[in-house]
Scaffold this motif. Structure first.
Motif, PDB file in Angstrom:
ATOM      1  N   HIS A 168       7.132  -7.885  -4.412  1.00 53.48           N
ATOM      2  CA  HIS A 168       6.233  -7.394  -3.357  1.00 53.48           C
ATOM      3  C   HIS A 168       5.669  -6.017  -3.706  1.00 53.48           C
ATOM      4  O   HIS A 168       4.461  -5.795  -3.657  1.00 53.48           O
ATOM      5  CB  HIS A 168       7.017  -7.349  -2.035  1.00 53.48           C
ATOM      6  N   TYR A 177       1.637  -5.965  -2.963  1.00 49.24           N
ATOM      7  CA  TYR A 177       0.830  -7.162  -2.681  1.00 49.24           C
ATOM      8  C   TYR A 177       0.684  -7.386  -1.181  1.00 49.24           C
ATOM      9  O   TYR A 177       1.532  -6.958  -0.387  1.00 49.24           O
ATOM     10  CB  TYR A 177       1.500  -8.407  -3.278  1.00 49.24           C
ATOM     11  N   ASP A 178      -0.352  -8.125  -0.827  1.00 50.83           N
ATOM     12  CA  ASP A 178      -0.568  -8.581   0.547  1.00 50.83           C
ATOM     13  C   ASP A 178       0.340  -9.808   0.748  1.00 50.83           C
ATOM     14  O   ASP A 178       0.030 -10.910   0.284  1.00 50.83           O
ATOM     15  CB  ASP A 178      -2.058  -8.938   0.709  1.00 50.83           C
ATOM     16  N   GLY A 181      -1.305 -12.799   2.644  1.00 51.17           N
ATOM     17  CA  GLY A 181      -2.476 -13.341   1.935  1.00 51.17           C
ATOM     18  C   GLY A 181      -2.079 -14.123   0.690  1.00 51.17           C
ATOM     19  O   GLY A 181      -2.560 -15.236   0.456  1.00 51.17           O
ATOM     20  N   ALA A 211       4.394 -14.103   7.647  1.00 56.66           N
ATOM     21  CA  ALA A 211       3.687 -14.467   6.411  1.00 56.66           C
ATOM     22  C   ALA A 211       3.913 -15.938   6.051  1.00 56.66           C
ATOM     23  O   ALA A 211       3.246 -16.465   5.171  1.00 56.66           O
ATOM     24  CB  ALA A 211       4.155 -13.584   5.257  1.00 56.66           C
ATOM     25  N   ALA A 333      -2.691   0.187   2.338  1.00 62.16           N
ATOM     26  CA  ALA A 333      -2.285  -1.224   2.362  1.00 62.16           C
ATOM     27  C   ALA A 333      -1.787  -1.699   1.000  1.00 62.16           C
ATOM     28  O   ALA A 333      -1.111  -2.726   0.905  1.00 62.16           O
ATOM     29  CB  ALA A 333      -3.461  -2.089   2.808  1.00 62.16           C
ATOM     30  N   LEU A 334      -2.095  -0.944  -0.038  1.00 66.50           N
ATOM     31  CA  LEU A 334      -1.723  -1.377  -1.392  1.00 66.50           C
ATOM     32  C   LEU A 334      -0.559  -0.568  -1.962  1.00 66.50           C
ATOM     33  O   LEU A 334      -0.225  -0.695  -3.132  1.00 66.50           O
ATOM     34  CB  LEU A 334      -2.929  -1.237  -2.339  1.00 66.50           C
TER      35      LEU A 334
END
Ligand SMILES: Cc1ncc(COP(=O)(O)O)c(C=O)c1O
Length: 410
Positions: A168, A177-178, A181, A211, A333-334
């Motif tokens: 992750h 990572y998302d 998604g 998720a 977010a990253l």
């Protein structure tokens, strides 16, 4: 340019909702500890508990402690404490073996859920053990190991892929990572999604249920502060548990271990992830260590983590400009909870900082890593770390001949 002011750091700490959590840890007063992404600090409760488990439960209780101190259920009791940190039901987490061994067990079991598919997909910059285990599983089961583009894992998926297994948060860069998604992309291709959460659990909110992930593993000695070599956790989505068949079918994963039956019958639920006798001392320390998360919301944890990493990046930009390349994504977010700086003499830089009481670590070939465990790292720590980094570079301390030879652990 005027030098940044340390009072800003003091003010940020005063306003931090986690300011008092640092008191729950036994940290040396003269050390700035930015390596909790490698080995978490010692929670006071873990030290007390370990003493009690050794002298009270083991020393006095002897073998009766398997029942009287409920040692036998530690893997699930500790799993239940980890569950809220990863967004899953408390009954669905097991704790027991090392991350490496757990990865072997989950990858084999996952591929057995997709018997018509022959490919495991990982990204080439993954933590080495993940890649080595996947290669071993592929060789053992006659599968193909396919490396994907880290920037676009979905491009490597087709209808022959059984499992996409990703870390992750990247151990080297801190890039994240998302979760939802990428999981959706794996499912679109009919593959199962496995997440290695070593660098996220306890520092980054994770919601495996939202998720809709399939499998997760993670270590407990980083942001979960379980101590050196503390056992890893695994989670398997309940929809897979009945068919879940991991390869190390030991007696502790049997439906009735103390009936001593000849043939193996797996326990129900996640308990079948067990293999042999659980590591009671390590699990006891971890059980107590996890108390530091009681009452802490993951959103607050994340807010503090981002405040610390933002502040570190801003100070490095301002005071060290082009000397270092910040290879950690700037977009929130990253980004996980670490910041990595690239420099050709990164090993010497890290060693010179350690000499000054600022502990980070080095990852080959040229990365200095700094982890920001939001429960005990302060903004003043961040300020002092960068201040020392400036001094190291000014006095060229990183170029000392002693740093030409690397320690066994970097
Ligand atoms: C992403 C990741 N996976 C696995 C491991 C290590 O596995 P083990 O706990 O078996 O040593 C690490 C260790 O740092 C890691 O960062």
């Amino acid at each position: 340019m005027s030098a940044p002011d340390r009072t800003t750091a003091v003010e940020l700490d005063a306003a931090s909702p986690l300011a008092h959590h640092r008191d729950l840890f036994l940290l040396p007063p003269d050390v700035v500890y930015l390596d909790g992404n490698s080995l978490g600090a010692l929670p006071r409760a873990a030290a007390v508990r370990l003493g009690h488990t050794v002298t009270g439960e083991w020393g006095h209780g002897l073998i009766s402690s398997w029942n009287s101190a409920d040692w036998v259920n530690l893997p699930r009791r500790v799993g239940a404490r980890i569950a809220p940190l990863i967004g899953v039901h408390p009954a669905d987490v097991h704790v027991g073996d090392s991350t490496t061994v757990t990865l072997f067990k989950t990858l084999v079991a996952a591929t057995r859920l997709r018997p018509d598919r022959r490919v495991l997909v990982l990204e080439p910059g993954t933590f080495p053990t993940d890649g080595y285990v996947a290669a071993g599983v592929a060789e053992t089961l006659g599968l193909e190991l396919r490396w994907c583009d880290p920037a676009d894992p979905a491009a490597a998926l087709d209808d022959d892929v059984a499992v996409l297994s990703l870390t992750h948060v990247d151990f080297r860069t801190g890039a994240m990572y998302d979760l939802a998604g990428v999981t959706a992309a794996a499912h679109d291709a009919g593959a199962l999604m496995q997440w290695d959460l070593c660098h996220s659990t306890g520092a980054v909110p994770v919601d495996l249920t939202a998720a809709d992930a399939d499998i997760a593993v993670g270590c407990t000695y980083k942001y979960l502060n379980g101590g050196p070599g503390s056992p890893a956790f695994s989670w398997v989505h309940p929809r897979h548990q009945e068919a879940w068949s991991q390869p190390i079918t030991g007696w502790f994963g049997h439906a009735r271990p103390f009936e001593m039956e000849r043939d193996f019958e797996p326990a129900t639920g996640i308990a079948r992830m067990a293999s042999g006798t659980p590591p009671v001392l390590a699990l006891s320390a971890l059980d107590a260590a996890l108390e530091v998360f009681d009452g802490v919301s993951l959103d607050v944890l994340r807010r503090v983590s981002l405040s610390l990493t933002d502040y570190f990046i801003a100070l490095v930009d301002e005071r060290l400009g082009p000397t270092f390349e910040v290879i950690t994504p700037r977009e929130h977010a990253l980004r996980g909870s670490q910041v990595s700086l690239r420099h050709e003499a990164a090993y010497g830089v890290v060693q010179a900082l350690i000499e000054r009481g600022v502990v980070g670590d080095f990852r080959s070939p040229d990365v200095a890593r700094f982890g920001f465990a939001p429960l005990y790292v302060s903004h003043v720590d961040v300020y002092d770390a960068v201040d020392n980094l400036v001094a190291v570079m000014e006095h060229e301390e990183h170029a000392r001949p002693a740093y030409a030879i690397r320690n066994a652990v970097t």
